[in-house]
Design a protein around this motif. Structure first.
Motif, PDB file in Angstrom:
ATOM      1  N   CYS A 195       0.836  -1.214   0.000  1.00 21.29           N
ATOM      2  CA  CYS A 195       0.000   0.000   0.000  1.00 21.29           C
ATOM      3  C   CYS A 195       0.863   1.254   0.000  1.00 21.29           C
ATOM      4  CB  CYS A 195      -0.920   0.003   1.224  1.00 21.29           C
ATOM      5  SG  CYS A 195      -2.280  -1.166   1.156  1.00 21.29           S
ATOM      6  N   ILE A 196       1.924   1.239   0.794  1.00 20.30           N
ATOM      7  CA  ILE A 196       2.791   2.414   0.880  1.00 20.30           C
ATOM      8  C   ILE A 196       3.609   2.572  -0.389  1.00 20.30           C
ATOM      9  CG2 ILE A 196       4.739   3.433   2.131  1.00 20.30           C
ATOM     10  CD1 ILE A 196       3.605   2.092   4.659  1.00 20.30           C
ATOM     11  N   LYS A 197       4.148   1.481  -0.925  1.00 17.14           N
ATOM     12  CA  LYS A 197       4.941   1.550  -2.153  1.00 17.14           C
ATOM     13  C   LYS A 197       4.130   2.091  -3.315  1.00 17.14           C
ATOM     14  CE  LYS A 197       7.579  -1.789  -3.461  1.00 17.14           C
ATOM     15  NZ  LYS A 197       8.078  -3.147  -3.750  1.00 17.14           N
ATOM     16  N   THR A 198       2.846   1.737  -3.366  1.00 16.72           N
ATOM     17  CA  THR A 198       1.990   2.188  -4.466  1.00 16.72           C
ATOM     18  C   THR A 198       1.255   3.485  -4.141  1.00 16.72           C
ATOM     19  OG1 THR A 198       0.175   0.774  -3.651  1.00 16.72           O
ATOM     20  CG2 THR A 198       1.668  -0.158  -5.315  1.00 16.72           C
ATOM     21  N   GLY A 199       1.415   3.988  -2.906  1.00 14.66           N
ATOM     22  CA  GLY A 199       0.747   5.226  -2.528  1.00 14.66           C
ATOM     23  C   GLY A 199      -0.745   5.082  -2.349  1.00 14.66           C
ATOM     24  N   ASP A 200      -1.216   3.869  -2.019  1.00  8.16           N
ATOM     25  CA  ASP A 200      -2.648   3.614  -1.888  1.00  8.16           C
ATOM     26  C   ASP A 200      -3.075   3.800  -0.431  1.00  8.16           C
ATOM     27  OD1 ASP A 200      -5.239   2.842  -2.138  1.00  8.16           O
ATOM     28  OD2 ASP A 200      -4.832   0.902  -3.079  1.00  8.16           O
ATOM     29  N   ILE A 224      10.491   4.688   0.296  1.00  8.33           N
ATOM     30  CA  ILE A 224      11.667   4.929  -0.551  1.00  8.33           C
ATOM     31  C   ILE A 224      11.580   4.065  -1.803  1.00  8.33           C
ATOM     32  CG2 ILE A 224      14.172   4.650  -0.707  1.00  8.33           C
ATOM     33  CD1 ILE A 224      14.260   5.347   2.309  1.00  8.33           C
ATOM     34  N   ALA A 225      11.187   2.803  -1.617  1.00  9.90           N
ATOM     35  CA  ALA A 225      11.025   1.912  -2.773  1.00  9.90           C
ATOM     36  C   ALA A 225       9.920   2.402  -3.698  1.00  9.90           C
ATOM     37  CB  ALA A 225      10.713   0.496  -2.295  1.00  9.90           C
ATOM     38  N   GLY A 226       8.962   3.148  -3.127  1.00  8.44           N
ATOM     39  CA  GLY A 226       7.876   3.694  -3.940  1.00  8.44           C
ATOM     40  C   GLY A 226       8.201   5.025  -4.586  1.00  8.44           C
ATOM     41  N   LEU A 228      -1.123   7.138  16.402  1.00  9.66           N
ATOM     42  CA  LEU A 228       0.080   7.650  15.754  1.00  9.66           C
ATOM     43  C   LEU A 228       0.579   6.672  14.691  1.00  9.66           C
ATOM     44  CD1 LEU A 228       2.036  10.073  15.948  1.00  9.66           C
ATOM     45  CD2 LEU A 228       3.436   8.699  17.486  1.00  9.66           C
ATOM     46  N   SER A 229       0.497   5.378  14.974  1.00  9.93           N
ATOM     47  CA  SER A 229       0.932   4.364  14.013  1.00  9.93           C
ATOM     48  C   SER A 229       0.092   4.413  12.748  1.00  9.93           C
ATOM     49  CB  SER A 229       0.847   2.975  14.654  1.00  9.93           C
ATOM     50  OG  SER A 229       1.269   1.981  13.747  1.00  9.93           O
ATOM     51  N   TYR A 230      -1.215   4.518  12.918  1.00  7.88           N
ATOM     52  CA  TYR A 230      -2.109   4.602  11.754  1.00  7.88           C
ATOM     53  C   TYR A 230      -1.834   5.881  10.958  1.00  7.88           C
ATOM     54  CZ  TYR A 230      -6.423   5.365   9.141  1.00  7.88           C
ATOM     55  OH  TYR A 230      -7.323   5.628   8.141  1.00  7.88           O
ATOM     56  N   THR A 231      -1.668   6.994  11.668  1.00 13.12           N
ATOM     57  CA  THR A 231      -1.385   8.269  11.000  1.00 13.12           C
ATOM     58  C   THR A 231      -0.088   8.201  10.208  1.00 13.12           C
ATOM     59  OG1 THR A 231      -2.512   9.450  12.780  1.00 13.12           O
ATOM     60  CG2 THR A 231      -1.044  10.741  11.374  1.00 13.12           C
ATOM     61  N   MET A 232       0.919   7.561  10.799  1.00 12.29           N
ATOM     62  CA  MET A 232       2.224   7.434  10.146  1.00 12.29           C
ATOM     63  C   MET A 232       2.118   6.645   8.842  1.00 12.29           C
ATOM     64  SD  MET A 232       4.664   4.821   9.759  1.00 12.29           S
ATOM     65  CE  MET A 232       4.267   3.743  11.117  1.00 12.29           C
ATOM     66  N   ALA A 262       2.117   6.748   2.825  1.00  9.06           N
ATOM     67  CA  ALA A 262       1.435   6.358   1.586  1.00  9.06           C
ATOM     68  C   ALA A 262       0.991   7.582   0.785  1.00  9.06           C
ATOM     69  CB  ALA A 262       0.233   5.475   1.902  1.00  9.06           C
ATOM     70  N   THR A 263       0.505   8.607   1.499  1.00 17.13           N
ATOM     71  CA  THR A 263       0.050   9.833   0.838  1.00 17.13           C
ATOM     72  C   THR A 263       1.204  10.559   0.157  1.00 17.13           C
ATOM     73  OG1 THR A 263      -1.741  10.073   2.453  1.00 17.13           O
ATOM     74  CG2 THR A 263      -1.137  12.027   1.180  1.00 17.13           C
ATOM     75  N   ARG A 264       2.334  10.614   0.831  1.00 13.48           N
ATOM     76  CA  ARG A 264       3.501  11.290   0.248  1.00 13.48           C
ATOM     77  C   ARG A 264       4.017  10.543  -0.986  1.00 13.48           C
ATOM     78  NH1 ARG A 264       5.893  15.168   3.831  1.00 13.48           N
ATOM     79  NH2 ARG A 264       4.726  15.257   5.780  1.00 13.48           N
ATOM     80  N   VAL A 265       3.963   9.224  -0.941  1.00 16.97           N
ATOM     81  CA  VAL A 265       4.361   8.446  -2.125  1.00 16.97           C
ATOM     82  C   VAL A 265       3.401   8.723  -3.273  1.00 16.97           C
ATOM     83  CG1 VAL A 265       4.580   6.114  -3.076  1.00 16.97           C
ATOM     84  CG2 VAL A 265       5.520   6.634  -0.822  1.00 16.97           C
ATOM     85  N   ALA A 266       2.104   8.794  -2.965  1.00 17.80           N
ATOM     86  CA  ALA A 266       1.102   9.062  -4.009  1.00 17.80           C
ATOM     87  C   ALA A 266       1.336  10.417  -4.668  1.00 17.80           C
ATOM     88  CB  ALA A 266      -0.300   9.005  -3.402  1.00 17.80           C
ATOM     89  N   LYS A 267       1.727  11.401  -3.874  1.00 18.28           N
ATOM     90  CA  LYS A 267       1.993  12.729  -4.423  1.00 18.28           C
ATOM     91  C   LYS A 267       3.218  12.723  -5.334  1.00 18.28           C
ATOM     92  CE  LYS A 267      -0.102  15.469  -0.724  1.00 18.28           C
ATOM     93  NZ  LYS A 267       0.142  16.439   0.376  1.00 18.28           N
ATOM     94  N   GLN A 268       4.152  11.830  -5.018  1.00 17.17           N
ATOM     95  CA  GLN A 268       5.360  11.753  -5.838  1.00 17.17           C
ATOM     96  C   GLN A 268       5.028  11.232  -7.234  1.00 17.17           C
ATOM     97  OE1 GLN A 268       7.912  12.967  -4.328  1.00 17.17           O
ATOM     98  NE2 GLN A 268       9.843  12.067  -4.989  1.00 17.17           N
ATOM     99  N   LYS A 269       4.257  10.135  -7.275  1.00 22.69           N
ATOM    100  CA  LYS A 269       3.752   9.558  -8.529  1.00 22.69           C
ATOM    101  C   LYS A 269       4.832   9.429  -9.585  1.00 22.69           C
ATOM    102  CE  LYS A 269      -1.059  10.910  -7.963  1.00 22.69           C
ATOM    103  NZ  LYS A 269      -2.198  11.734  -8.450  1.00 22.69           N
ATOM    104  N   LEU A 270       5.879   8.761  -9.248  1.00 22.26           N
ATOM    105  CA  LEU A 270       6.958   8.524 -10.211  1.00 22.26           C
ATOM    106  C   LEU A 270       7.019   7.040 -10.561  1.00 22.26           C
ATOM    107  CD1 LEU A 270       9.737  10.741  -8.638  1.00 22.26           C
ATOM    108  CD2 LEU A 270       8.372  11.248 -10.654  1.00 22.26           C
TER     109      LEU A 270
END
Length: 390
Positions: free
Chosen positions: A177-182, A227-229, A259-263, A268-276
């Protein structure tokens, strides 16, 4: 901890607990097997009992010693107790008393044992030792042996009571989920797993420390997945550090869970914004992305990027366009504007300072570029962001 005072090995002087005073004969049996060669020193019996020695006069020619032990790193099973009693030729009342001593003595790791031994030496002989240097290469092997023994006992108990982690599948899905920004998929994913099957483990006997340690593990996994995302390496590390520091300040487990859920959502949101399109990207282009992402506050040019990887301007420009579909200058500007959005949202810095920090030639130019990209002025963006947070 069991500790005894000997005129080694002939004469037994004092011990705590006192049960050892009744076992002088049996102590001499063990003394024939236990050999010390330096001060302080240790010996491990065939039953994995730790014995430590501190020479009170700090001279191996003197025979007054404090003996620390027997100590064990794992709970004493019937087999362990039997083996030790057999080594010391203990039976009857003496064996029963020694068994009670074992049951009431805390377990210590091998490293804790050496630390206590060196501390006794410091207190008695006023000399400090470096544990690794003093006990040399035996330490690594003994720590590995110690961990292996504790691991075997732990796995025996875990299998006996079917007490397993059962979190690997969840970890893989969260990482994906984090790697794909989902970010949208994370909440239902966590809800689909019962609490006992979420990321758990016994990393400390203290409940608060245990939850903090688990948070650190989860955050580390999330940062590596981000980072992998495609998230900038430095951004991922800094964000990871901040979340861990925030967790360290928290004393309530329910807040740590939030805090864990927020993190996880944040990464994931930051990876989605990167969209590379990281998949299939060459190392050269990836290194360029990292180089640019870490320097939004520098007046970067395409030549600077080419110099960084040691290639010509034409070569890296072509590779960048082929792999990403846009040019280097566009990505440099994109990083500056994304940083501007963050500063507008989370700081009260004036537009002039943000413009100067991001190396725009003027505040007017910064405002024009920002509005062309996002359809609103920087000031409007700040106002809208503040309203959204209320």
């Amino acid at each position: 901890m069991p500790i005894s005072y000997y005129h080694w090995p002939e004469h037994f002087i004092w011990s705590c607990p006192s049960a050892f005073q009744k076992m002088e004969h049996h102590s001499r049996v063990l003394a024939d097997k236990i050999k010390f060669y330096k001060n302080p020193d240790y010996f491990i019996t065939d039953s994995y009992a730790y014995f430590g020695m501190v020479n009170i006069d700090d001279s191996l020619s003197k025979m007054d010693y404090l003996i620390l032990g027997p100590l064990f790193s794992t709970p004493c099973s019937d087999e362990t107790v039997h083996n030790f009693l057999h080594e010391g030729q203990l039976s009857g009342e003496a064996a029963e008393e020694m068994t009670q001593v074992f049951l009431n003595t805390p377990r210590v790791s091998f490293h804790q044992f050496l630390s206590m031994l060196s501390f006794l030496h410091l207190c008695i002989n006023r000399k400090e030792i470096n544990i690794a240097e003093h006990f040399d290469t035996r330490i690594g092997a003994m720590i590995q042996e110690d961990i292996s023994k504790r691991y075997s006992n732990l796995m025996y108990d875990k299998r006996e009571y079917l007490d397993f982690h059962n979190t690997f599948d969840l970890e893989l899905q969260l990482i994906d989920c984090i790697k794909t920004g989902d970010a949208q998929k994370i909440k239902p994913l966590l809800l689909s797993y019962p609490a006992e099957n979420q990321i758990t483990g016994q990393l400390s006997n203290n409940p608060i420390r245990n939850r903090r340690n688990l948070f650190i593990v989860t955050t580390t996994l999330a940062a590596r997945a981000a980072i992998a995302g495609g998230l900038d390496t430095e951004q991922a590390y800094q964000l990871s550090d901040l979340y861990i520091q925030e967790c360290e300040r928290t004393l309530r487990i329910e807040i740590m869970d939030t805090l864990s859920y927020t993190m996880l959502i944040d990464f994931a949101t930051r990876v989605a914004k990167q969209k590379l399109p990281i998949q299939g990207m060459s190392k050269e282009v990836f290194d360029c992305l990292q180089f640019i992402s870490q320097r939004p506050n520098e007046p970067l040019r395409v030549d600077d990027v080419a110099d960084f990887i040691g290639k010509s301007r034409s070569y890296i420009t072509r590779r960048f366009k082929e792999e990403l579909g846009f040019d280097i200058s566009s990505f440099i500007m994109r990083c500056k504007l994304e940083e501007a959005k963050s500063l507008l949202t989370y700081t009260d810095k004036p537009l002039s300072e943000i413009s100067s920090y991001l190396c725009f030639s003027s505040q007017a130019y910064f405002q024009n570029v920002f509005k062309k990209k996002y359809g609103i002025t920087p000031l409007q963006y700040r106002t809208d962001s503040a309203s959204a947070k209320e």
